[in-house]
Scaffold this motif. Sequence first.
Motif, PDB file in Angstrom:
ATOM      1  N   VAL A   1     -10.993  44.085 -14.051  1.00  0.00           N
ATOM      2  CA  VAL A   1     -12.217  43.366 -13.529  1.00  0.00           C
ATOM      3  C   VAL A   1     -12.098  43.026 -12.086  1.00  0.00           C
ATOM      4  N   VAL A   2     -10.795  42.622 -11.683  1.00  0.00           N
ATOM      5  CA  VAL A   2     -10.430  42.280 -10.239  1.00  0.00           C
ATOM      6  C   VAL A   2     -10.653  43.532  -9.486  1.00  0.00           C
ATOM      7  N   ALA A   3      -9.962  44.654  -9.619  1.00  0.00           N
ATOM      8  CA  ALA A   3      -9.630  45.729  -8.948  1.00  0.00           C
ATOM      9  C   ALA A   3     -11.291  46.420  -8.741  1.00  0.00           C
ATOM     10  N   LEU A   4     -12.061  46.329 -10.002  1.00  0.00           N
ATOM     11  CA  LEU A   4     -13.107  46.923  -9.862  1.00  0.00           C
ATOM     12  C   LEU A   4     -13.974  46.239  -8.780  1.00  0.00           C
ATOM     13  N   VAL A   5     -14.078  44.944  -9.209  1.00  0.00           N
ATOM     14  CA  VAL A   5     -15.163  44.211  -8.255  1.00  0.00           C
ATOM     15  C   VAL A   5     -14.579  44.090  -6.638  1.00  0.00           C
ATOM     16  N   TYR A   6     -13.344  44.289  -6.549  1.00  0.00           N
ATOM     17  CA  TYR A   6     -12.763  44.127  -5.165  1.00  0.00           C
ATOM     18  C   TYR A   6     -13.408  45.734  -4.365  1.00  0.00           C
ATOM     19  N   LEU A   7     -13.236  46.722  -5.196  1.00  0.00           N
ATOM     20  CA  LEU A   7     -13.675  48.067  -4.664  1.00  0.00           C
ATOM     21  C   LEU A   7     -15.236  48.023  -4.303  1.00  0.00           C
ATOM     22  N   GLU A   8     -15.709  47.322  -5.309  1.00  0.00           N
ATOM     23  CA  GLU A   8     -17.449  47.305  -5.216  1.00  0.00           C
ATOM     24  C   GLU A   8     -17.582  46.548  -3.819  1.00  0.00           C
ATOM     25  N   THR A   9     -17.034  45.516  -3.511  1.00  0.00           N
ATOM     26  CA  THR A   9     -17.019  44.633  -2.509  1.00  0.00           C
ATOM     27  C   THR A   9     -16.777  45.394  -1.283  1.00  0.00           C
ATOM     28  N   VAL A  10     -15.661  46.191  -1.080  1.00  0.00           N
ATOM     29  CA  VAL A  10     -15.282  46.744   0.114  1.00  0.00           C
ATOM     30  C   VAL A  10     -16.456  47.961   0.458  1.00  0.00           C
ATOM     31  N   SER A  11     -16.874  48.386  -0.770  1.00  0.00           N
ATOM     32  CA  SER A  11     -18.060  49.458  -0.475  1.00  0.00           C
ATOM     33  C   SER A  11     -19.229  48.746   0.159  1.00  0.00           C
TER      34      SER A  11
ATOM     35  N   SER B   1      -9.214  53.859 -11.344  1.00  0.00           N
ATOM     36  CA  SER B   1      -8.788  55.025 -10.285  1.00  0.00           C
ATOM     37  C   SER B   1      -9.932  55.886 -10.153  1.00  0.00           C
ATOM     38  N   ARG B   2     -10.624  56.087 -11.270  1.00  0.00           N
ATOM     39  CA  ARG B   2     -12.121  56.999 -11.245  1.00  0.00           C
ATOM     40  C   ARG B   2     -13.126  56.243 -10.287  1.00  0.00           C
ATOM     41  N   ARG B   3     -13.129  54.893 -10.639  1.00  0.00           N
ATOM     42  CA  ARG B   3     -14.391  54.435  -9.943  1.00  0.00           C
ATOM     43  C   ARG B   3     -13.968  54.559  -8.497  1.00  0.00           C
ATOM     44  N   ALA B   4     -12.542  54.332  -7.990  1.00  0.00           N
ATOM     45  CA  ALA B   4     -12.469  54.491  -6.620  1.00  0.00           C
ATOM     46  C   ALA B   4     -12.554  55.693  -5.955  1.00  0.00           C
ATOM     47  N   SER B   5     -12.260  56.586  -6.942  1.00  0.00           N
ATOM     48  CA  SER B   5     -12.517  58.230  -6.511  1.00  0.00           C
ATOM     49  C   SER B   5     -14.129  58.253  -6.104  1.00  0.00           C
ATOM     50  N   TYR B   6     -14.914  57.774  -6.869  1.00  0.00           N
ATOM     51  CA  TYR B   6     -16.425  57.932  -6.669  1.00  0.00           C
ATOM     52  C   TYR B   6     -16.757  57.018  -5.214  1.00  0.00           C
ATOM     53  N   LEU B   7     -16.110  55.875  -5.195  1.00  0.00           N
ATOM     54  CA  LEU B   7     -16.521  54.959  -4.142  1.00  0.00           C
ATOM     55  C   LEU B   7     -15.838  55.483  -2.615  1.00  0.00           C
ATOM     56  N   PHE B   8     -14.839  56.029  -2.975  1.00  0.00           N
ATOM     57  CA  PHE B   8     -14.284  56.865  -1.744  1.00  0.00           C
ATOM     58  C   PHE B   8     -14.941  57.936  -1.395  1.00  0.00           C
ATOM     59  N   MET B   9     -15.562  58.598  -2.184  1.00  0.00           N
ATOM     60  CA  MET B   9     -16.398  59.609  -1.884  1.00  0.00           C
ATOM     61  C   MET B   9     -17.592  59.230  -0.852  1.00  0.00           C
ATOM     62  N   ARG B  10     -18.154  58.104  -1.478  1.00  0.00           N
ATOM     63  CA  ARG B  10     -19.364  57.563  -0.777  1.00  0.00           C
ATOM     64  C   ARG B  10     -18.991  57.014   0.565  1.00  0.00           C
ATOM     65  N   ALA B  11     -17.937  56.550   0.670  1.00  0.00           N
ATOM     66  CA  ALA B  11     -17.244  56.023   1.867  1.00  0.00           C
ATOM     67  C   ALA B  11     -17.140  57.014   3.034  1.00  0.00           C
ATOM     68  N   VAL B  12     -16.685  58.310   2.520  1.00  0.00           N
ATOM     69  CA  VAL B  12     -16.470  59.450   3.212  1.00  0.00           C
ATOM     70  C   VAL B  12     -17.571  60.020   3.856  1.00  0.00           C
ATOM     71  N   LYS B  13     -18.692  59.975   2.817  1.00  0.00           N
ATOM     72  CA  LYS B  13     -20.090  60.249   3.554  1.00  0.00           C
ATOM     73  C   LYS B  13     -20.780  59.448   4.491  1.00  0.00           C
ATOM     74  N   LEU B  14     -20.305  58.244   4.612  1.00  0.00           N
ATOM     75  CA  LEU B  14     -20.525  57.231   5.328  1.00  0.00           C
ATOM     76  C   LEU B  14     -19.889  57.324   6.874  1.00  0.00           C
TER      77      LEU B  14
ATOM     78  N   GLY C   1     -13.124  61.443 -11.768  1.00  0.00           N
ATOM     79  CA  GLY C   1     -12.201  61.914 -10.999  1.00  0.00           C
ATOM     80  C   GLY C   1     -12.337  63.235  -9.931  1.00  0.00           C
ATOM     81  N   SER C   2     -13.379  63.965 -10.476  1.00  0.00           N
ATOM     82  CA  SER C   2     -13.823  65.158  -9.534  1.00  0.00           C
ATOM     83  C   SER C   2     -14.189  64.614  -8.176  1.00  0.00           C
ATOM     84  N   GLN C   3     -14.729  63.454  -8.117  1.00  0.00           N
ATOM     85  CA  GLN C   3     -15.114  63.099  -6.716  1.00  0.00           C
ATOM     86  C   GLN C   3     -14.027  62.742  -5.731  1.00  0.00           C
ATOM     87  N   THR C   4     -12.794  62.854  -6.053  1.00  0.00           N
ATOM     88  CA  THR C   4     -11.805  63.064  -5.128  1.00  0.00           C
ATOM     89  C   THR C   4     -11.834  64.445  -4.454  1.00  0.00           C
TER      90      THR C   4
END
Length: 908
Positions: free
Chosen positions: A489-499, A533-546, A587-590
């Motif tokens: 829960v900490v890792a997920l909300v951390y990544l969402e907040t960074v996004s 890990s998979r949520r990070a993959s998706y959020l990283f893809m969104r960050a790359v788009k931006l 994970g394919s979002q990587t």
Amino acid sequence: MDDLEKAILLVYEPSAADPGLRAQAMAFCEQAKADPSALFRLCLDRLHRSPLVPVQFWCLQALHDVLVLRYSSIPPADLPLLRSSLICLASDRPLPHSSPPFLRNKLAQVLATLIRLEYPTLWPSPFLHLLPRLPSAEPLAVDMFARLLVALDDDLLSQDYPRSPEEVAAASRVKDSMRHQCVPQIARHWFDAVSLYRSSAAALAAAALDTMKRYVSWIDITLVANDAFIPLLFDLILAPGSPEQLRSAAAGCVLAIVLKRMDPRSKFALLRRLRVNQVFADADLVLKLVTLITGYASEALECYKKLGSEEIEGPFSLELLEEALPSVFYVMQNCEEVDSGNVVDFLSDYVSTMKSPSQQQVAYLGQILEVIRVQICYDPAYRSNLNIPDKIGREEEDQMSERRKELFTLFRSVCRVVPDVTQLFIRTLLANALSSSEMSVEEVEAALTLFYRYGETVSEEAIRTGGGLLGELIPMLLLARFSCHLHRVVALVYLETVSRYIKFVQENVQYIPHVLAAFLDERGIHHPNLNVSRRASYLFMRAVKLLKAKLVPFLDTILQSLQDTVAHFTSVDWMSKELKCSGSEDGSQTFEAIGLLLGMEDVLPEKQSEYLAAFLNPLCQQVKALLLDSKVQELEESSAKVVALQQIIMALNALSKGFNERLVIGSRPMVGIMFKQTLDVVLQILVMFPNIKPLRNKITSFLHRMVDILGTSIFPCLHVALKQLLVENEPKDMVDFLLLINQLICKFDTSVGSLLEEIFPAIASRLFVFLSSDAFSSGSGANTEEIRELQELQRMLYTFLHVMATHDLSSVFLAPNCKGYLDAIMRLLLLTSCTHKDMLLRKLCVQIFVKLIKDWCTNNNGEDKVPGFRSYIIEKFATECCLYSVLDKSFEFRDANTINAIGAVGMT
């Protein structure tokens, strides 16, 4: 014991007799109820003489039923006896102390029913008979009077229950008469009973207070809010040795007084007279009297809202409210039983009153933020359930999500009023979380969640520029590594907040290495928890788009960091239960992120080809190895090799999303060659396993992407691909196939004419088999999944024919190998345009005819391009579709789709 008593015992003790004997007993008892007059005497006699509780209860229930159901049939001469007997049972000769409470409640209900029916017109004196006896009466009579008032409130007077118009009128009649006749005496009785029994019979005193609480809302408030009652009530509340039952009852009375409806000035004066501030001073007492605290605070707030602008009352009403606030905060932070919804509504209401908060109000807003933080924290007992979510953990997440909704609304209100205070509060939380290894998972998650939610209240411009303290908070977030970061829960909300705050990095590129690290190291894609890990993959893809072009200098770093992740994606055991149930973030979002990075023209051509080959070649080699190994054995859909092949195709598909036709075919042809070679490899899967549906679906999706980016260079591959996609396909597969064909037609127009001529016979024959006249049965299974698939295929067929006609491909219908299907197609189009229940499909078919008429009937030399077509249009289409079908009752002229269909007919 006579026969009636024996029968009653059999009725109430069914296990003591056989069913037949019990049925006889019930019939005997019912027979005894036939004559109301005789029943009265029978019941009153047994109530005085019989010691058997079941018999007494049956008598009371019988009397109640007669009053409720057959009152009009009671002889008037019998009513005086009934009244006097019931009054006697309630006062002079009450039921014995050993009588169970339910029996006394039933007696109270019977007496209350009679009062409802007769008071004051036919029976003006029930209270005048009871009240004079109470001061010297024994405790049983006092108890009975309390039960009578409760029964009268429950059955008639209370407005907490739905009432019929007749009941509302009866309640008004009884209340008006009681106010005029006996309410002051009843109030005096409450005071005497509480004073007399508070020490010797606390339960009896509490019963009197509970009754009083029910009546405060409609009696004269001065009867209870006076110099006699108020000191008594607060003495009971504040006395150290006061029994909890009595303290609670007294607090309930004070709350009823507080909630009494009146004009704001009177309410303000009343609240000032009460001694509730003495309760605020005792923390333990505050937690015991939560409802009183929150109710008093709500009323004080209402006074402030209405009187706050007044010159005299305004400051004092604010003082009254702020006196209660610390106790409200204390309750929210320390009491689990509190109705947090009501308190949150109160706090939201309080915050909404603030325009320019004072220094004291700013301090209170800070306390509200702390209340919110405490309330959104998970229970540590569920920590392991939330880390690797099981049923309990998922339920806790759902419940917490629901609980947090109103709290986040309150949080946003505070943010709007004092954004600077909120930022300081969040900075303190983050600093504490980073500096202390003892801060719990739940506290860190709450701190990050509040920072995430704060982002909802600020503008994009403020995020980009780092307005306020955001310029300090966001870097602090990007660099953060919490001691409990491994928890899901900490890792997920951390990544969402960074996004949430990623646009800050868009303007402050010096933080790009930090945001990349957050996504790529063990806090993100390399987190040991698969969900993270998979949520990070998706959020990283969104960050790359931006960020895209700004990431080109870091391309080497990014790709090196992802090497092991990419290899893991195609080598992992995808048959495991954990991976099967992972949802859409697979994970394919990587790979999609990698494709977005590699597909930019800012990347040097040589580097682009080198990087792309480094990803495509290993994936293609894996496909070839799997195919080579599979030649000697039959594969099933669920086999590990089929699943592995699916994953590889998904990876290739995701990778291709970063590329476009202009780059692939125009400026970087080498990239196009690599994708063309990759497609050739993928199509080998289709050639070898054309009937494995999961693979077919993934390959079809990949073909859609290749059509988009390869342009006409895909044509050599299409013959093999389309031929294999037609092998053993079913209606659902045919829908997917036609979608692909429609894409080809829309993209390439007449360039696909020869290809379409080649495959059209196979398409048409397959469609006519699926959509034969008996395919759509009207029996009991008409709504089955198979029928729905056929209906979808039918819609797709007409879309396909419409796309062909409108893209100048009507000549395909006339090709030598296709012409044999023309008559069947024309019949199908005519039938649908005339009779189909879906007006949109009718319109589509009419538009197809309109285009065919333009193509085949407008030859300048007067000759028909298709012999007989002009006659067919005049004799069949013009009459059956343009005339008769429009007159059919199926045309609903108030329906927009029908009007559109008629418009299409009119165009012909």
